[in-house]
Design a protein around this motif. Structure first.
Motif, mmCIF file in Angstrom:
data_model
loop_
_atom_site.group_PDB
_atom_site.id
_atom_site.type_symbol
_atom_site.label_atom_id
_atom_site.label_comp_id
_atom_site.label_asym_id
_atom_site.label_seq_id
_atom_site.Cartn_x
_atom_site.Cartn_y
_atom_site.Cartn_z
ATOM 1 N N GLN A 1 7.884 -33.921 -30.861
ATOM 2 C CA GLN A 1 6.859 -34.160 -29.595
ATOM 3 C C GLN A 1 5.134 -33.429 -30.337
ATOM 4 O OE1 GLN A 1 6.797 -37.845 -28.588
ATOM 5 N NE2 GLN A 1 4.416 -37.128 -28.054
ATOM 6 N N ALA A 2 5.728 -32.207 -29.490
ATOM 7 C CA ALA A 2 4.436 -31.298 -30.175
ATOM 8 C C ALA A 2 4.107 -31.395 -31.426
ATOM 9 C CB ALA A 2 5.098 -29.738 -29.878
ATOM 10 N N LYS A 3 4.515 -31.750 -32.470
ATOM 11 C CA LYS A 3 4.951 -31.970 -34.489
ATOM 12 C C LYS A 3 3.854 -32.971 -34.287
ATOM 13 C CE LYS A 3 7.712 -29.018 -37.026
ATOM 14 N NZ LYS A 3 8.706 -28.999 -37.910
ATOM 15 N N LEU A 4 4.299 -33.935 -34.022
ATOM 16 C CA LEU A 4 3.569 -35.077 -33.741
ATOM 17 C C LEU A 4 2.051 -35.265 -32.903
ATOM 18 C CD1 LEU A 4 5.719 -38.179 -33.066
ATOM 19 C CD2 LEU A 4 5.137 -37.223 -34.870
ATOM 20 N N ASP A 5 1.946 -34.657 -31.796
ATOM 21 C CA ASP A 5 0.577 -34.632 -31.155
ATOM 22 C C ASP A 5 -0.754 -33.479 -32.060
ATOM 23 O OD1 ASP A 5 1.396 -35.801 -28.894
ATOM 24 O OD2 ASP A 5 1.962 -34.104 -28.213
ATOM 25 N N ALA A 6 -0.180 -32.223 -33.279
ATOM 26 C CA ALA A 6 -0.247 -31.395 -33.836
ATOM 27 C C ALA A 6 -0.983 -32.183 -35.136
ATOM 28 C CB ALA A 6 0.517 -30.753 -34.593
ATOM 29 N N ILE A 7 -0.101 -32.934 -35.561
ATOM 30 C CA ILE A 7 -0.818 -34.084 -37.048
ATOM 31 C C ILE A 7 -1.397 -34.880 -36.185
ATOM 32 C CG2 ILE A 7 0.456 -35.817 -38.145
ATOM 33 C CD1 ILE A 7 2.728 -34.056 -38.532
ATOM 34 N N ALA A 8 -1.288 -35.933 -35.316
ATOM 35 C CA ALA A 8 -2.567 -36.328 -34.566
ATOM 36 C C ALA A 8 -3.571 -35.735 -34.123
ATOM 37 C CB ALA A 8 -1.909 -37.278 -33.394
ATOM 38 N N ALA A 9 -3.561 -34.597 -34.022
ATOM 39 C CA ALA A 9 -5.075 -33.833 -33.388
ATOM 40 C C ALA A 9 -5.608 -33.556 -35.032
ATOM 41 C CB ALA A 9 -4.704 -32.339 -33.023
ATOM 42 N N GLU A 10 -4.538 -33.069 -35.510
ATOM 43 C CA GLU A 10 -5.270 -32.983 -37.151
ATOM 44 C C GLU A 10 -5.861 -33.621 -37.822
ATOM 45 O OE1 GLU A 10 -3.977 -30.967 -41.435
ATOM 46 O OE2 GLU A 10 -2.284 -31.362 -39.942
ATOM 47 N N ARG A 11 -5.463 -34.584 -37.329
ATOM 48 C CA ARG A 11 -5.985 -36.002 -38.630
ATOM 49 C C ARG A 11 -6.884 -36.721 -38.149
ATOM 50 N NH1 ARG A 11 -6.043 -41.508 -37.688
ATOM 51 N NH2 ARG A 11 -4.398 -41.715 -35.477
ATOM 52 N N ARG B 1 -9.762 -34.390 -39.340
ATOM 53 C CA ARG B 1 -10.358 -34.661 -40.545
ATOM 54 C C ARG B 1 -11.653 -36.183 -40.231
ATOM 55 N NH1 ARG B 1 -5.956 -33.285 -44.947
ATOM 56 N NH2 ARG B 1 -4.940 -31.218 -44.025
ATOM 57 N N GLN B 2 -11.070 -36.914 -39.526
ATOM 58 C CA GLN B 2 -11.753 -38.508 -39.618
ATOM 59 C C GLN B 2 -12.804 -37.443 -39.094
ATOM 60 O OE1 GLN B 2 -10.184 -40.714 -41.068
ATOM 61 N NE2 GLN B 2 -11.980 -42.591 -40.618
ATOM 62 N N ASP B 3 -12.863 -37.069 -37.704
ATOM 63 C CA ASP B 3 -13.885 -36.575 -37.192
ATOM 64 C C ASP B 3 -15.370 -35.866 -38.081
ATOM 65 O OD1 ASP B 3 -15.831 -36.933 -35.531
ATOM 66 O OD2 ASP B 3 -15.695 -34.321 -34.290
ATOM 67 N N LEU B 4 -14.890 -34.862 -39.530
ATOM 68 C CA LEU B 4 -15.773 -34.869 -40.618
ATOM 69 C C LEU B 4 -15.834 -35.657 -41.953
ATOM 70 C CD1 LEU B 4 -16.334 -32.569 -41.329
ATOM 71 C CD2 LEU B 4 -13.850 -31.026 -42.510
ATOM 72 N N ILE B 5 -15.142 -36.773 -41.606
ATOM 73 C CA ILE B 5 -15.734 -36.878 -42.790
ATOM 74 C C ILE B 5 -16.701 -38.258 -42.047
ATOM 75 C CG2 ILE B 5 -14.556 -39.198 -43.612
ATOM 76 C CD1 ILE B 5 -11.679 -38.375 -44.684
ATOM 77 N N SER B 6 -16.575 -38.183 -40.428
ATOM 78 C CA SER B 6 -17.516 -39.626 -40.372
ATOM 79 C C SER B 6 -19.145 -38.986 -40.461
ATOM 80 C CB SER B 6 -16.798 -39.688 -39.515
ATOM 81 O OG SER B 6 -15.719 -40.908 -38.773
ATOM 82 N N ARG B 7 -18.577 -37.505 -40.121
ATOM 83 C CA ARG B 7 -20.168 -36.925 -40.178
ATOM 84 C C ARG B 7 -20.318 -36.530 -41.544
ATOM 85 N NH1 ARG B 7 -18.650 -31.375 -37.648
ATOM 86 N NH2 ARG B 7 -16.946 -32.194 -37.318
ATOM 87 N N ARG B 8 -19.830 -36.774 -42.321
ATOM 88 C CA ARG B 8 -20.268 -35.972 -44.076
ATOM 89 C C ARG B 8 -20.434 -37.450 -44.365
ATOM 90 N NH1 ARG B 8 -15.060 -32.965 -46.612
ATOM 91 N NH2 ARG B 8 -15.737 -31.076 -45.864
ATOM 92 N N VAL B 9 -20.191 -38.621 -44.215
ATOM 93 C CA VAL B 9 -21.133 -39.617 -44.488
ATOM 94 C C VAL B 9 -22.309 -39.997 -43.430
ATOM 95 C CG1 VAL B 9 -20.535 -42.394 -43.875
ATOM 96 C CG2 VAL B 9 -18.594 -40.827 -44.588
ATOM 97 N N GLU B 10 -22.120 -40.202 -42.292
ATOM 98 C CA GLU B 10 -22.965 -40.430 -42.129
ATOM 99 C C GLU B 10 -24.543 -39.150 -42.083
ATOM 100 O OE1 GLU B 10 -22.628 -39.153 -37.442
ATOM 101 O OE2 GLU B 10 -21.238 -41.112 -37.445
ATOM 102 N N THR B 11 -24.024 -37.965 -42.307
ATOM 103 C CA THR B 11 -25.329 -36.448 -42.912
ATOM 104 C C THR B 11 -25.653 -37.532 -44.446
ATOM 105 O OG1 THR B 11 -24.128 -35.223 -42.159
ATOM 106 C CG2 THR B 11 -25.757 -34.877 -43.282
ATOM 107 N N SER B 12 -24.465 -38.105 -45.198
ATOM 108 C CA SER B 12 -25.076 -38.642 -46.698
ATOM 109 C C SER B 12 -25.772 -39.996 -46.228
ATOM 110 C CB SER B 12 -23.854 -38.811 -47.267
ATOM 111 O OG SER B 12 -23.907 -39.196 -48.317
#
Length: 123
Positions: A5-15, A18-29
Motif C-alpha cells: 500500500q505504501a508503494k502504491l501511495d508513493a507511485i500515485a503521489a509521484e504521478r 508529474r501531472q501537476d508539473l506537465i499542467s504548469r508547463r502547458v499553461e506557461t507555454s
C-alpha cells in the motif's frame, strides 16, 4: 500488505506531481504562445496599414488615382440587381470608329452589304 500500500501511495503521489508539473508547463507555454501571437498580429496589422498607405500615396503621386465616376443611372431612381449593369453606358449607339483601310494582296473595295458596324443588334 502495508508495504504494498505504501508503494502504491508513493507511485500515485509521484504521478500526481508529474501531472501537476506537465499542467504548469502547458499553461506557461500557452500563455507565451498567446502573447507572441498577439504581438505578431499587432506587427502584421501595422505593416499592412503602412503598405496600404504607401501604395495609396504611390498611386496618387503617379496619377493613377482617378476620382469616382458618377453613376449615370442614379438620377433615374432605379436600383439594379447586378452592380455591373449599374454602370451601363448611356450612349450605346455612338458611331463606330472607321476601320483601317485594307491593303495588300487581298484588298477589295468595301461592300455596303458587308458593313455591320451600324447594325443595332440589341433592337
Amino acid at each position: 500488505m502495508s508495504e504494498f500500500q505504501a508503494k502504491l501511495d508513493a507511485i500515485a503521489a509521484e504521478r500526481a506531481a508529474r501531472q501537476d508539473l506537465i499542467s504548469r508547463r502547458v499553461e506557461t507555454s500557452l500563455a507565451e504562445s498567446q502573447a507572441r501571437t498577439d504581438e505578431l498580429t499587432r506587427e502584421t496589422a501595422a505593416t499592412v496599414q503602412r503598405l496600404a498607405e504607401q501604395a495609396a500615396r504611390a498611386r496618387t503621386a503617379a496619377g493613377w488615382e482617378r476620382p469616382e465616376k458618377p453613376d449615370p443611372n442614379a438620377s433615374l431612381g432605379m436600383a439594379f440587381e447586378d452592380p455591373d449593369m449599374a454602370t451601363e453606358p448611356t450612349n450605346r449607339h455612338a458611331p463606330p470608329l472607321e476601320p483601317a483601310a485594307r491593303r495588300g494582296r487581298h484588298a477589295r473595295p468595301d461592300d455596303p452589304e458587308d458593313d455591320y458596324s451600324n447594325k443595332d443588334w440589341l433592337g
